[in-house]
Design a protein around this motif. Structure first.
Motif, PDB file in Angstrom:
ATOM      1  N   UNK A 314      32.631 119.862  46.004  1.00 11.39           N
ATOM      2  CA  UNK A 314      32.174 119.964  44.615  1.00 11.39           C
ATOM      3  C   UNK A 314      30.669 120.223  44.508  1.00 11.39           C
ATOM      4  N   UNK A 315      29.978 120.230  45.643  1.00  6.77           N
ATOM      5  CA  UNK A 315      28.538 120.481  45.641  1.00  6.77           C
ATOM      6  C   UNK A 315      28.303 121.979  45.839  1.00  6.77           C
ATOM      7  N   UNK A 316      27.880 122.667  44.814  1.00  2.32           N
ATOM      8  CA  UNK A 316      27.619 124.101  44.923  1.00  2.32           C
ATOM      9  C   UNK A 316      26.425 124.354  45.846  1.00  2.32           C
ATOM     10  N   UNK A 317      26.480 125.497  46.549  1.00  2.00           N
ATOM     11  CA  UNK A 317      25.399 125.923  47.446  1.00  2.00           C
ATOM     12  C   UNK A 317      25.025 124.840  48.453  1.00  2.00           C
ATOM     13  N   UNK A 318      26.026 124.215  49.036  1.00  3.70           N
ATOM     14  CA  UNK A 318      25.782 123.206  50.068  1.00  3.70           C
ATOM     15  C   UNK A 318      25.454 123.910  51.387  1.00  3.70           C
ATOM     16  N   UNK A 319      24.269 123.678  51.901  1.00  6.11           N
ATOM     17  CA  UNK A 319      23.819 124.285  53.153  1.00  6.11           C
ATOM     18  C   UNK A 319      23.841 123.206  54.235  1.00  6.11           C
ATOM     19  N   UNK A 320      24.779 123.325  55.163  1.00  9.75           N
ATOM     20  CA  UNK A 320      24.913 122.361  56.255  1.00  9.75           C
ATOM     21  C   UNK A 320      24.214 122.920  57.486  1.00  9.75           C
ATOM     22  N   UNK A 321      23.204 122.202  57.976  1.00 11.08           N
ATOM     23  CA  UNK A 321      22.405 122.666  59.110  1.00 11.08           C
ATOM     24  C   UNK A 321      22.558 121.664  60.246  1.00 11.08           C
ATOM     25  N   UNK A 322      23.279 122.065  61.288  1.00 13.48           N
ATOM     26  CA  UNK A 322      23.526 121.173  62.414  1.00 13.48           C
ATOM     27  C   UNK A 322      23.236 121.894  63.725  1.00 13.48           C
ATOM     28  N   UNK A 323      22.930 121.119  64.753  1.00 10.89           N
ATOM     29  CA  UNK A 323      22.599 121.697  66.049  1.00 10.89           C
ATOM     30  C   UNK A 323      23.811 121.634  66.973  1.00 10.89           C
ATOM     31  N   UNK A 324      23.663 122.214  68.152  1.00  9.86           N
ATOM     32  CA  UNK A 324      24.749 122.242  69.119  1.00  9.86           C
ATOM     33  C   UNK A 324      24.174 122.369  70.518  1.00  9.86           C
ATOM     34  N   UNK A 325      25.013 122.081  71.510  1.00  9.35           N
ATOM     35  CA  UNK A 325      24.635 122.266  72.904  1.00  9.35           C
ATOM     36  C   UNK A 325      24.811 123.729  73.296  1.00  9.35           C
ATOM     37  N   UNK A 326      25.935 124.316  72.895  1.00 12.44           N
ATOM     38  CA  UNK A 326      26.222 125.710  73.243  1.00 12.44           C
ATOM     39  C   UNK A 326      27.294 126.272  72.321  1.00 12.44           C
ATOM     40  N   UNK A 327      27.331 127.596  72.251  1.00 11.25           N
ATOM     41  CA  UNK A 327      28.334 128.324  71.472  1.00 11.25           C
ATOM     42  C   UNK A 327      28.897 129.413  72.368  1.00 11.25           C
ATOM     43  N   UNK A 328      30.236 129.554  72.411  1.00 17.76           N
ATOM     44  CA  UNK A 328      30.792 130.632  73.237  1.00 17.76           C
ATOM     45  C   UNK A 328      30.963 131.905  72.414  1.00 17.76           C
ATOM     46  N   UNK A 329      31.319 132.975  73.094  1.00 17.51           N
ATOM     47  CA  UNK A 329      31.348 134.290  72.461  1.00 17.51           C
ATOM     48  C   UNK A 329      32.501 134.466  71.477  1.00 17.51           C
ATOM     49  N   UNK A 330      33.384 133.469  71.374  1.00 18.53           N
ATOM     50  CA  UNK A 330      34.427 133.522  70.351  1.00 18.53           C
ATOM     51  C   UNK A 330      34.055 132.712  69.116  1.00 18.53           C
ATOM     52  N   UNK A 331      32.934 131.955  69.212  1.00 13.88           N
ATOM     53  CA  UNK A 331      32.498 131.155  68.078  1.00 13.88           C
ATOM     54  C   UNK A 331      32.834 129.690  68.182  1.00 13.88           C
ATOM     55  N   UNK A 368      20.524 126.601  67.205  1.00 13.85           N
ATOM     56  CA  UNK A 368      20.197 126.179  68.572  1.00 13.85           C
ATOM     57  C   UNK A 368      19.281 127.199  69.226  1.00 13.85           C
ATOM     58  N   UNK A 369      18.388 126.750  70.107  1.00 11.20           N
ATOM     59  CA  UNK A 369      17.592 127.702  70.883  1.00 11.20           C
ATOM     60  C   UNK A 369      18.510 128.515  71.791  1.00 11.20           C
ATOM     61  N   UNK A 370      18.089 129.714  72.132  1.00 16.94           N
ATOM     62  CA  UNK A 370      18.952 130.585  72.932  1.00 16.94           C
ATOM     63  C   UNK A 370      19.094 130.123  74.372  1.00 16.94           C
ATOM     64  N   UNK A 371      18.128 129.317  74.855  1.00 19.74           N
ATOM     65  CA  UNK A 371      18.188 128.849  76.241  1.00 19.74           C
ATOM     66  C   UNK A 371      17.833 127.372  76.327  1.00 19.74           C
ATOM     67  N   UNK A 372      18.209 126.767  77.445  1.00 20.90           N
ATOM     68  CA  UNK A 372      17.806 125.405  77.788  1.00 20.90           C
ATOM     69  C   UNK A 372      17.727 125.335  79.305  1.00 20.90           C
ATOM     70  N   UNK A 373      16.560 124.959  79.819  1.00 20.83           N
ATOM     71  CA  UNK A 373      16.393 124.875  81.257  1.00 20.83           C
ATOM     72  C   UNK A 373      16.659 126.180  81.978  1.00 20.83           C
ATOM     73  N   UNK A 374      16.385 127.287  81.317  1.00 23.63           N
ATOM     74  CA  UNK A 374      16.607 128.589  81.921  1.00 23.63           C
ATOM     75  C   UNK A 374      18.024 129.108  81.822  1.00 23.63           C
ATOM     76  N   UNK A 375      18.920 128.315  81.226  1.00 27.70           N
ATOM     77  CA  UNK A 375      20.322 128.714  81.074  1.00 27.70           C
ATOM     78  C   UNK A 375      20.591 129.142  79.634  1.00 27.70           C
ATOM     79  N   UNK A 376      21.449 130.137  79.478  1.00 24.48           N
ATOM     80  CA  UNK A 376      21.811 130.604  78.143  1.00 24.48           C
ATOM     81  C   UNK A 376      22.666 129.571  77.431  1.00 24.48           C
ATOM     82  N   UNK A 377      22.404 129.394  76.135  1.00 27.82           N
ATOM     83  CA  UNK A 377      23.232 128.497  75.322  1.00 27.82           C
ATOM     84  C   UNK A 377      24.271 129.280  74.530  1.00 27.82           C
ATOM     85  N   UNK A 378      24.192 130.591  74.593  1.00 29.82           N
ATOM     86  CA  UNK A 378      25.313 131.434  74.185  1.00 29.82           C
ATOM     87  C   UNK A 378      26.061 131.749  75.473  1.00 29.82           C
ATOM     88  N   UNK A 379      27.294 131.294  75.580  1.00 29.92           N
ATOM     89  CA  UNK A 379      28.003 131.330  76.866  1.00 29.92           C
ATOM     90  C   UNK A 379      29.342 132.044  76.741  1.00 29.92           C
TER      91      UNK A 379
END
Length: 436
Positions: A314-331, A368-379
């Motif tokens: 019921x809250x219009x224009x609700x913007x949810x901003x959350x972080x993550x460890x990684x995201x794969x190529x399927x989402x 999320x940042x694109x990398x962590x410790x030199x590793x990609x966080x898009x996996x």
């Protein structure tokens, strides 16, 4: 309410006949007569932790016998791996000092949506025998404020066998679902100490670039939900030129107080709780504590309300901003584990992502940042559990751009996510795809 005793012709008030809470003293604080072997103990998480009580509990654990502790986010070093000699630790998250327990193999993780915690407690599936609270001093009506946190403490308050409260003279008075009286408490300890504060987040250039991308997506009049950490803090810092923003979030930090003071957050265009910043817990510094003190424009609510699907939609224009460890190529999104260690949580991310998807004009954002410790966080494939399914299509933001996965095919998602991966890792990701 008055009670008449005809034989004595005496009139007594409930306050006069109700048992008063036991008064505890810091110099002789003994919890061994209150807490029993086999009990499960819970307290307010993060800065809401009643430190003198929790520290005494750990110091007296051997005399009590084996018991359990249900932890939230731990901002203090109260609980350490050595305490597992007499304490079983469970938690919904691996955040803060919980990481040390998890790394030592003495933390039992309870994977649960944040919205489910109240019902788990009320039903007894998650039994809480002893609840420890940090409260603000009583007002003129004799009512105590829950101060820094309401959230899942309220159902525990109604189901616990024993409620022990630290009444801290320096805890801010905040407005919540309810206040407490002496009849709600079994034992009280009076203290006068500065509440814990969250350390200032270390915001990197990549965080600032991510924040600028997200700020460009947010309209004036939007209502914000922010997770915890450097990126949400950076986003709030980037919103100084926005107007009529609102807040409905699990946690409230210093950035919210600053934007309310500057006039960027007014809550005047919210479709629910107009004029009020709503949260479950204060997680900031004395700046936030002082601003929230006796401020009706900030109100803390139960998790049953802050994370409720029907409220969020019921809250219009609700913007949810959350972080993550990684995201794969399927989402698919992993917000829980990194390098085999439990570092995050399911928490309220799924609750708010789904709420934002149902909200009129809402934005479900994972940043999320694109990398962590030199590793990609898009996996190519997640290295941990699926916290957010690919069917809960989100908007993924890194320092290299925005990938809106809503309404996209799997093939389209690959292209979008490769575009926001770190340039040095895009070729390797493409090679992994080609070898499938």
């Amino acid at each position: 309410m008055k009670l008449w005793l005809p034989n004595q012709q005496l009139r007594l008030t409930v306050a006069e006949i109700a048992p008063m809470p036991q008064l505890l003293h810091l110099e002789s604080l003994d919890l061994t007569t209150l807490i029993q072997t086999g009990d499960t103990v819970m307290w307010g998480q993060a800065n809401a932790e009643p430190l003198p009580l929790t520290q005494a509990l750990m110091a007296q654990r051997q005399k009590i016998g084996r018991f359990r502790v249900m932890l939230g986010i731990a901002n203090s070093p109260t609980c350490t791996p050595e305490h597992a000699d007499h304490v079983d630790f469970i938690a919904y998250c691996g955040a803060g000092a919980n990481r040390q327990l998890a790394n030592a193999g003495v933390l039992q993780v309870m994977p649960s949506h944040y919205s489910e915690l109240p019902d788990l407690i009320s039903s007894g599936a998650l039994r809480i025998d002893v609840l420890m609270l940090q409260l603000a001093p009583a007002n003129a009506e004799g009512r105590y404020s829950l101060s820094l946190a309401s959230e899942y403490l309220l159902p525990a308050l109604d189901s616990a066998r024993l409620v022990i409260a630290e009444i801290n003279a320096q805890a801010p008075w905040t407005y919540s679902d309810r206040t407490l009286g002496d009849d709600d408490l079994d034992a009280i300890l009076f203290t006068d100490r500065a509440p814990m504060e969250n350390p200032i987040s270390r915001v990197r250039e990549s965080d600032q670039r991510i924040a600028r991308h997200i700020a460009g997506l947010i309209e004036n009049g939007a209502t914000l939900q922010m997770g915890i950490g450097a990126i949400p803090d950076a986003v709030l810092s980037a919103l100084g030129d926005h107007r009529h923003l609102g807040v409905h979030s699990g946690s409230l930090g210093d950035g919210v107080a600053r934007l309310m003071q500057s006039g960027a957050i007014t809550n005047q265009r919210k479709t629910v709780d107009r004029g009020i910043s709503v949260g479950g817990i204060l997680m900031g510094s004395c700046l936030l504590h002082d601003y929230a003190h006796h401020n009706r424009a900030i109100q803390l609510r139960s998790t049953r309300y802050t994370h409720d699907a029907h409220v969020l939609e019921r809250i219009d224009k609700l913007v949810a901003i959350n972080s993550a460890v990684e995201v794969d190529l399927s989402g698919q999104v992993n917000s829980e584990m990194a390098a085999g260690n439990y570092v995050g949580a399911i928490g309220g991310a799924v609750d708010f992502i789904r709420g934002a998807r149902r909200s009129k004009g809402g934005l479900p954002i994972i940043a999320l940042p694109s990398t962590a410790g030199g590793h990609s966080r898009i996996v190519m494939r997640l290295n941990g559990p699926v916290t957010i399914a690919r069917s809960d299509a989100v908007i993924v933001v890194t320092e290299y751009g925005v990938a809106d996965l809503r309404g996209t095919t799997l093939t389209q998602r690959i292209t979008k996510l490769l575009d926001i991966a770190h340039p040095e890792h895009r070729a390797a990701l493409q090679t992994q795809l080609d070898n499938e």
